[in-house]
Each structure stands twice: as C-alpha cells, then as structure tokens.
Enzyme design. Structure first.
Site, mmCIF file in Angstrom:
data_model
loop_
_atom_site.group_PDB
_atom_site.id
_atom_site.type_symbol
_atom_site.label_atom_id
_atom_site.label_comp_id
_atom_site.label_asym_id
_atom_site.label_seq_id
_atom_site.Cartn_x
_atom_site.Cartn_y
_atom_site.Cartn_z
ATOM 1 N N GLY A 73 -6.435 -4.146 -10.280
ATOM 2 C CA GLY A 73 -7.657 -4.656 -10.907
ATOM 3 C C GLY A 73 -7.377 -5.817 -11.845
ATOM 4 O O GLY A 73 -7.979 -5.913 -12.916
ATOM 5 N N LEU A 74 -6.452 -6.688 -11.450
ATOM 6 C CA LEU A 74 -6.079 -7.796 -12.330
ATOM 7 C C LEU A 74 -6.800 -9.103 -11.980
ATOM 8 O O LEU A 74 -6.416 -10.163 -12.450
ATOM 9 C CB LEU A 74 -4.556 -8.014 -12.299
ATOM 10 C CG LEU A 74 -3.703 -6.873 -12.856
ATOM 11 C CD1 LEU A 74 -2.216 -7.190 -12.742
ATOM 12 C CD2 LEU A 74 -4.052 -6.577 -14.316
ATOM 13 N N GLY A 75 -7.825 -9.009 -11.164
ATOM 14 C CA GLY A 75 -8.642 -10.203 -10.951
ATOM 15 C C GLY A 75 -8.294 -11.043 -9.747
ATOM 16 O O GLY A 75 -8.517 -12.257 -9.756
ATOM 17 N N SER A 76 -7.781 -10.413 -8.680
ATOM 18 C CA SER A 76 -7.390 -11.203 -7.509
ATOM 19 C C SER A 76 -8.599 -11.814 -6.797
ATOM 20 O O SER A 76 -8.496 -12.915 -6.249
ATOM 21 C CB SER A 76 -6.582 -10.354 -6.533
ATOM 22 O OG SER A 76 -7.340 -9.254 -6.107
ATOM 23 N N SER A 77 -9.755 -11.150 -6.831
ATOM 24 C CA SER A 77 -10.936 -11.690 -6.131
ATOM 25 C C SER A 77 -11.399 -12.987 -6.772
ATOM 26 O O SER A 77 -11.696 -13.971 -6.079
ATOM 27 C CB SER A 77 -12.098 -10.686 -6.161
ATOM 28 O OG SER A 77 -11.692 -9.469 -5.601
ATOM 29 N N ALA A 78 -11.445 -12.996 -8.112
ATOM 30 C CA ALA A 78 -11.855 -14.220 -8.806
ATOM 31 C C ALA A 78 -10.814 -15.314 -8.580
ATOM 32 O O ALA A 78 -11.159 -16.476 -8.345
ATOM 33 C CB ALA A 78 -12.027 -13.952 -10.301
ATOM 34 N N ALA A 79 -9.519 -14.931 -8.611
ATOM 35 C CA ALA A 79 -8.457 -15.931 -8.448
ATOM 36 C C ALA A 79 -8.537 -16.588 -7.067
ATOM 37 O O ALA A 79 -8.438 -17.817 -6.957
ATOM 38 C CB ALA A 79 -7.086 -15.277 -8.660
ATOM 39 N N ASP A 103 -13.950 -13.043 -15.299
ATOM 40 C CA ASP A 103 -12.741 -13.174 -14.482
ATOM 41 C C ASP A 103 -12.666 -14.559 -13.835
ATOM 42 O O ASP A 103 -11.580 -15.142 -13.707
ATOM 43 C CB ASP A 103 -12.668 -12.055 -13.420
ATOM 44 C CG ASP A 103 -13.984 -11.831 -12.685
ATOM 45 O OD1 ASP A 103 -14.989 -12.501 -13.005
ATOM 46 O OD2 ASP A 103 -14.010 -10.975 -11.782
#
Ligand code: MEV
Length: 305
Positions: free
Chosen positions: A91-97, A138
């Site tokens: 849940g470290l923000g891969s989708s936004a990245a 994010d």
C-alpha cells in the site's frame, strides 16, 4: 525512434489520514520506492504494453486515455513498458506512481509542454476514473515529491524537513482502501457531527505537526502522531495487528506511532530517535510485523536517462 523514460515515487501518509478526504490538510512524503514508465515510438500499430510489476494495469490505460482525451491526441505507434520497485502488498502508492509516470512520459513523448500542475490534474482524473474515491494525496506525492502539506484540489505546500527519522512496519495484511473509505463515509452519514468534529481535530494536529516537523522537533511530532492515531482508532479504521505493531514500536522507545493510509492493515509508521531505531525495528519484527526500508522526502516525477 523516440524513446522517453519517466519515473515517479510512492508515498507514505504521515498525518491527516481520512480527514483529507473531507477537505482537511494532510502531510504526505514521497518515498524512495519508484516506478518507471518508458514510451517508445513504433513504426506502426496501436498502443502495445509490457507492464511487469504493475498489479493493476487499468491505471495505465486510464492515464493514457485521460491524457489523450485532454490533449486531443489519438494514440498509436507506441509501446509502453514499466519497471517497478514496488511489491503489490504494502500500500505504498504504486497505482498513483504508475499513473503519474505514464501521464508525464506521454506528455514528454508528445512534446507538448505542460505545467507540473497539469500532470497532477490529468493523473488525479485518471486515478478517480478507476478508484472512484480518493483525495489525490498519493498523486500529489508522486507528482511533486518531497514532503508536502496537501489539501485536496488546492496548491500543495512544500515542507522543509530534515531527514525524517521514520520507521515503517508492514502488518502483512493488504488493506482494501476504497472499501474502508466508503465505510468511513457511511459512518459520517450516520453521525456527521461527531465525525466532522474528529476530522477538524485531526486538521489541528496536522497544522501543529507541520510546525514540529519543520523544526525537527521529532518528539513533539511523535506525540502528535499518537493523538492522530487515537482519532483514527475512534473512527474504527485501526486493527488489532496495527495496534500491536504501534504498541511494540512505542514500547521500544519510538517518539510516537500511527497507522498510515486507510487503516485496516497495510503499514504503520513510527518516529524513532537514532539510538532507538534498531530496538524499534526489532520490536516490530518480534510483534509479527515486517520492517520496510524506505527513504522519505524523495524527488517527485522526473525524466530518466
Ligand atoms: C488512503 O491511503 C488514505 C485516505 O485518506 C484516502 C485518501 O486520502 O484518498 C484514507
């Protein structure tokens, strides 16, 4: 043949989780885990994708479609390739990245100069098209990087922080952010006065934490994290595992600790004095968590060689 590579970072929410969905500020930091997108010109054909390490490729499709529609450019003759340092679970923000990296890479590929704010706006629209909910914090971290005070749809406020003495523990439980955000919305429908009072109190804590962090007063920032965690517990988004890891970190000498993000699982964070860092990490592991080694306050979306 043209070839453009861009990378964007993940994030950790330091303060203001959930309250940010209701128009309050939060503090978010960009982390050292990155995702790169390369767009290569092809002689013919449509849009090919090769996306290892991307758990949900809908974000790439959405980024391409949203940007192409917004900028009036039909897309063809290109190959989109990803390289990811993320694991799907934390849940470290891969989708936004991946969304921000795709939008930024496409903008460079098309040679259409855009402001960084436009990259953010298009990326946020693309993320919302898939998730339906989300404050965009994010996307802000992935776009602008650093550590920022973010209020949904408002200009970001960059923060000047010394290296943040952050320890991150993963619960081993993958949280379903959209479901938790919707649950909280349901609670707010049922008791708006109570929930809005809590969110306003969280906003006060964010304001104080911003000052404490900019003054490198980590002891005070830790205390404010503890208060924030109490409110998050109150609105019912903490979990037994999160509480166990948080108690373990504090018992081992952390200044303060809280969940980070939607709650229900994913990661907890702690601020720890340098001499206690190892003890805090060991305590998290002993309590059944996994320590994630990342650096906070890193650079936002950027071109890669
Ligand atoms: C989820 O990681 C953080 C929330 O504040 C939702 C959001 O801001 O989009 C719960």
């Amino acid at each position: 043949m043209k070839k453009i590579s861009v990378s964007a970072p993940g994030k950790l929410l330091l303060m203001g989780d959930h309250a940010v969905v209701y128009g309050h500020p939060c503090i978010v930091t960009a982390i050292s885990t990155r995702l790169a997108v390369t767009i290569e010109e092809m002689g013919s054909g449509g849009v090919q994708t090769d996306t290892p390490g991307v758990a949900d490729t809908r974000f790439i499709t959405s980024a391409l479609e949203t940007a192409s529609k917004r900028w009036g450019k039909p897309l063809a003759h290109m190959r989109v390739v990803t390289r990811s340092e993320f694991t799907d679970t934390y849940g470290l923000g891969s989708s936004a990245a991946v969304t921000v990296a795709t939008v930024f890479a496409l903008q460079q590929f098309l040679g259409k100069p855009k402001t960084i704010k436009e990259i953010f706006d298009v990326s946020y629209e693309a993320v919302l098209a898939i998730q339906g909910v989300g404050s965009g914090f994010d996307v802000a971290a992935a776009t602008f990087g650093g550590t920022v005070c973010y209020t949904s749809r408002k200009p970001i406020v960059r923060m000047n922080t010394e290296p943040i003495p952050l320890v991150v523990g993963y619960t081993g439980v993958k949280a379903d952010t959209a479901t938790i955000v919707k649950d909280v919305a349901g609670k707010r429908e049922r008791d708006r006065e109570k929930m809005d009072r809590i969110f306003s109190a969280c906003a006060q804590l964010v304001g104080q934490a911003k000052i404490a962090m900019e003054e490198s007063d980590w002891k005070r920032a830790g205390k404010l994290m503890d208060f924030n965690q109490e409110y998050l517990r109150d609105i019912g988004v903490s979990s037994e595992k999160l509480e166990t890891l948080i108690s373990a970190a504090k018992g081992a000498g952390a200044y303060g600790a809280k969940l980070s993000g939607a709650g229900g699982g994913d990661c907890m964070i702690a601020l720890a004095p340098k001499e206690k860092r190892k003890a805090v990490e060991d305590a998290i592991i002993l309590a059944g968590g996994q320590v994630i080694h990342i650096l906070p306050n890193t650079v936002g979306a950027r071109m890669e060689a």
